[in-house]
Design an enzyme around this catalytic site. Structure first.
Site, mmCIF file in Angstrom:
data_model
loop_
_atom_site.group_PDB
_atom_site.id
_atom_site.type_symbol
_atom_site.label_atom_id
_atom_site.label_comp_id
_atom_site.label_asym_id
_atom_site.label_seq_id
_atom_site.Cartn_x
_atom_site.Cartn_y
_atom_site.Cartn_z
ATOM 1 C CD GLU A 11 -1.754 -2.374 1.635
ATOM 2 O OE1 GLU A 11 -0.561 -2.604 1.948
ATOM 3 O OE2 GLU A 11 -2.661 -3.206 1.770
ATOM 4 C CG MET A 25 22.728 12.563 3.349
ATOM 5 S SD MET A 25 23.883 13.679 2.520
ATOM 6 C CE MET A 25 22.857 14.289 1.175
ATOM 7 C CE LYS A 51 -17.109 -6.864 2.943
ATOM 8 N NZ LYS A 51 -16.483 -8.162 3.248
ATOM 9 C CG PHE A 91 -9.648 -9.993 10.740
ATOM 10 C CD1 PHE A 91 -8.397 -10.371 11.202
ATOM 11 C CD2 PHE A 91 -9.881 -9.988 9.381
ATOM 12 C CE1 PHE A 91 -7.393 -10.752 10.316
ATOM 13 C CE2 PHE A 91 -8.877 -10.369 8.492
ATOM 14 C CZ PHE A 91 -7.643 -10.746 8.965
ATOM 15 C CD GLN A 92 -7.313 -7.443 7.126
ATOM 16 O OE1 GLN A 92 -8.178 -7.171 6.306
ATOM 17 N NE2 GLN A 92 -6.124 -7.923 6.761
#
Lengths: 187, 583
Positions: free
Chosen positions: B52, B481, B164, B114-115
């Site tokens: 993502e 760097m 959802k 969940f999630q």
């Protein structure tokens, strides 16, 4: 009142166009913030203060326009003139914020806070507490044979003063609402 | 055009009505209804990323290269938390992106489902605004408002969290109505201050334009007006990392980038100027160096659409709040109507001083021996690609600064780099987004091997969607760097700043079904770069470069613009204790 020479009646827009001199003096300002009353809006305002390291001396919030779903947040904050300007600009860029007013610089305003004090004691102390409450125009909202609960309204300094006087007389608990404020005059 | 449909269909319909043609995303349980609608249409192309974070950076690259907002679709919980780095990156660089996240159904919110994650809570400080939509009837309005907020005022990322059950439920769809929003930032600048700035321009002896990403964000018209203003006044111009390309690098008023790794002449001119005109930049700490020694003799004008940028870091004498394009238009109009005056003699003298600084030739380097210097690799890349329809992305580190120094940008929206947040792993997914916006262009990601590895999974995306992005990796087997700073201020103790167990990049490319090229010899570099350009498909170019090269010029932390380090001379101990706490 302020190091910034801001004309009376300046709006939040004109405040941005001022050219502050960066001073180190800490000032106390009362801000009135009109916000959309939607979930999370208070978290946005508080998150801004904590995330950027600004001070909140007191904060009150409630819906003031039920049809327009607008809430008014009154924040008392302190900082240098530059920090105060930043706070106002940062508040102004929150999308749910409709208006930001700095009541401290936009002209005279009136500030009030409500507080409740529970004072426990007997004999002379109890009488003295009641006498002082009368002088301060505090009301008794609950009492037992050994305690009073006072309700007092006023500016924060008056409430501080009352708290100082109650402390030796048996002050055991305090609840304060924080400041609510409006500009004086017709507008 | 109110219509009944499911929330999931509304999402797709709203995107179509907003003119979206590309969405970067990754499916999951809480966005399945929306993915089902994506499956049943052809107006929007969905690019399946491999992580993502890659989706958000790809959307950023798409937005920066096309000027249109980028759109991301990810699931709840880990899908949303993986998007956080990209959101913060877009917030810091003012990039308009819209992230749509799935959420567990409203009746399960707060139950540690969940999630489930508190997505609006987590992303509140890293978005310009976000919404959790609990009623299907509100969904289309919120999505249109999200586009409005992301693209108006100072652009930025927004997020819409959609449970959802809201996706499954029927509701009323409404089309876009931009005037419905109370969010209407001020575009026109204050005319009185603009007139004061014109007067300052007329009298300035040592003026300089200091421009930033705000010019690019204001649109191509703003860059055009800037060019007109610079040419007409004859004033020198420098730019931040974010603003490269607004004024052409080939223009004769161009001083090069300024700041920590900016050019000597640009920084010296900033320090000694008497009128600084900041257009769409924000006095970032990479630019100012030591604040109390920043351009002490100048009057400072600041044009910015965000009121909070004014006086945040540097006190401004002439603040103008408005859109760069609108303000420049008014500024030019007023300046022309007053007779197009400048202090010609003084400005000519000022240019004489600048030419003297230029003689220092602060970017000079010697390519000797059998090892490729990173600067040489970029110089050759520039020579061999500058005539192409070219877009450059970068990761973060030394290679990024060298790319800014040695590559020239003649147009806006051609340079995609993570400036504010400094996100390693930005460049590769960004190059995928750029290529989606410009399918026929040459898109090159100048990378370091360490940054590139952070999002290397996106090779799968590049190959799947036949995106011929060129990954030009300057491989010094070091976190260059970090290593440079350890050399300068931590007594050459190189704590964890080298890349061990690196993959064979050619084999890695081949494992993904792409082309790999290895080059470590200056003699064959040109041929290898030409091979990369001519290959029709994604390429990983493993360019083995000098391992201990430092990036100069450099303003050490806590120093002023006129205290630059120019080369390998004495670099030990130049950063004092006060400076070493800065990053």
């Amino acid at each position: 009142m302020s190091a910034l020479k801001i004309k009376k009646g300046s709006t939040s827009h004109s405040a941005y166009n001022l050219r502050p001199t960066f001073s180190d003096a800490i000032e106390r300002h009362t801000l009135a913030v009109l916000v959309e009353n939607e979930p999370g809006v208070l978290a946005r305002v508080i998150g801004l203060f904590s995330g950027r390291g600004y001070n909140i001396d007191s904060l009150t919030v409630a819906e003031v326009d039920h049809t327009g779903h607008l809430s008014r947040i009154t924040i008392v904050t302190s900082g240098t003139p530059q920090v105060i300007e930043q706070i106002k600009a940062q508040l102004g860029r929150i999308v749910s914020v409709h208006e930001v007013h700095d009541l401290t610089v936009e002209g005279p305003s009136v500030e009030r806070e409500l507080a409740m004090f529970k004072v426990a004691g007997q004999g002379d102390k109890r009488v003295e507490a009641l006498r002082l409450a009368d002088i301060f125009r505090a009301n008794v909202v609950d009492s037992t044979l050994e305690s009073f609960t006072f309700e007092i309204t006023g500016n924060p300094e008056k409430i501080d003063a009352f708290a100082e006087l109650m402390r030796p007389l048996g002050l055991i608990e305090v609840a304060r609402t924080g400041v609510a404020a409006l500009p004086r005059g017709e507008t | 055009m109110a219509r009944q449909m499911t929330g999931a269909k509304m999402v797709v319909q709203a995107l179509i009505d907003q003119g979206v043609d590309t969405v970067f995303g990754y499916p999951g349980g809480a966005v399945l209804p929306i993915y089902d609608e994506v499956f049943q249409q052809n107006a929007i192309r969905h690019i399946l990323v491999r992580h993502e974070q890659g989706a958000v950076h790809a959307a950023e690259g798409y937005a920066r290269a096309t000027g249109k907002p980028g759109v991301v679709l990810v699931t709840s919980g880990p899908g949303a938390t993986n998007a956080v780095t990209g959101l913060t990156d877009a917030l810091m660089d003012s990039i308009p992106i819209i992230v749509l996240t799935g959420q567990v159904p409203t009746f399960m919110i707060g139950s540690d489902a969940f999630q489930e994650a508190d997505t609006v809570g987590i992303t509140r400080p890293c978005t310009k605004h976000n919404w959790l939509v609990k009623e299907t009837d509100r969904l289309s309005g919120v999505i249109h408002e999200a586009f409005h907020v992301a693209t108006n005022g100072r652009p930025g990322p927004v997020l819409v969290d959609i449970p959802k059950d809201v996706q499954f439920a029927q509701g009323t769809y409404c089309g876009p109505k931009p005037s419905a929003s109370h969010y209407q930032p001020q575009l026109k600048g204050d005319m009185e201050t603009i007139k004061e700035l014109v007067a300052a321009i007329e009298n300035a002896k040592r003026p300089i334009f200091y421009t930033g990403g705000g010019v690019i964000n204001s649109g191509p018209g703003a860059s055009q007006l800037l060019r007109e203003l610079v040419e007409a006044t004859g004033f020198p111009i420098t730019s931040t990392l974010m603003g490269l390309g607004a004024y052409p690098a080939s223009g004769d008023k161009w001083l090069g980038m300024l700041g920590m790794h900016g050019l000597y002449e640009a920084n010296m001119a900033m320090h000694d100027c008497d009128l600084m005109i900041n257009i769409g930049a924000r006095f970032d700490d990479r630019i100012t160096g030591r604040i109390d020694a920043f351009s002490p003799k100048s009057k400072k004008a600041h044009i910015d659409i965000d009121p909070s940028s004014i006086n945040k870091v540097i006190k401004t004498d002439l603040p103008i709040i408005g859109d760069v394009g609108h303000v420049l238009e008014d500024l030019l109009k007023v300046w022309k109507s007053r007779g197009r005056k400048t202090n010609v003699d003084a400005v000519r003298k000022w240019w004489g001083q600048i030419h003297d600084w230029r003689k220092v030739d602060c970017l000079k380097f010697k390519q000797e021996g059998r090892t490729i210097k990173p600067q040489y690799a970029l110089e050759r890349l520039e020579a061999l690609t500058k005539d192409h329809d070219r877009y450059i992305c970068t990761e973060v580190g030394q290679h990024q600064m060298w790319a800014a120094q040695y590559l020239g940008f003649d147009d806006p929206n051609r340079w995609m780099t993570s400036g504010g947040l400094g996100t390693m792993g930005y460049g590769f997914p960004a190059s995928i987004g750029v290529q989606m916006g410009h399918p026929d262009a040459l898109v090159i990601n100048v990378a370091g091997e360490a940054s590139w590895l952070m999002n290397m999974q996106e090779m799968g995306t590049a190959v799947q969607f036949r995106l011929p992005v060129k990954q030009f990796i300057l491989n010094n087997e070091r976190l260059g760097m970090v290593r440079q700073w350890q050399e300068l201020l931590h007594g050459e103790r190189y704590s964890h700043s080298w890349s061990e167990a690196l993959p064979d990049f050619v084999k890695l490319a081949e494992a993904f079904g792409a082309k790999g090229i290895l080059c470590g010899d200056p003699e064959t570099l040109d041929d290898a770069i030409m091979e990369m350009i001519s290959h029709d498909g994604p390429v990983i170019f493993d360019c083995l470069v000098e391992k201990h090269e430092n990036c100069f010029p450099m303003i050490p932390s806590g120093k002023a613009h006129n205290e630059m380090l120019l080369g390998e001379a004495e670099t030990q101990g130049v950063i004092d204790a006060k400076g070493s706490v800065l990053v």
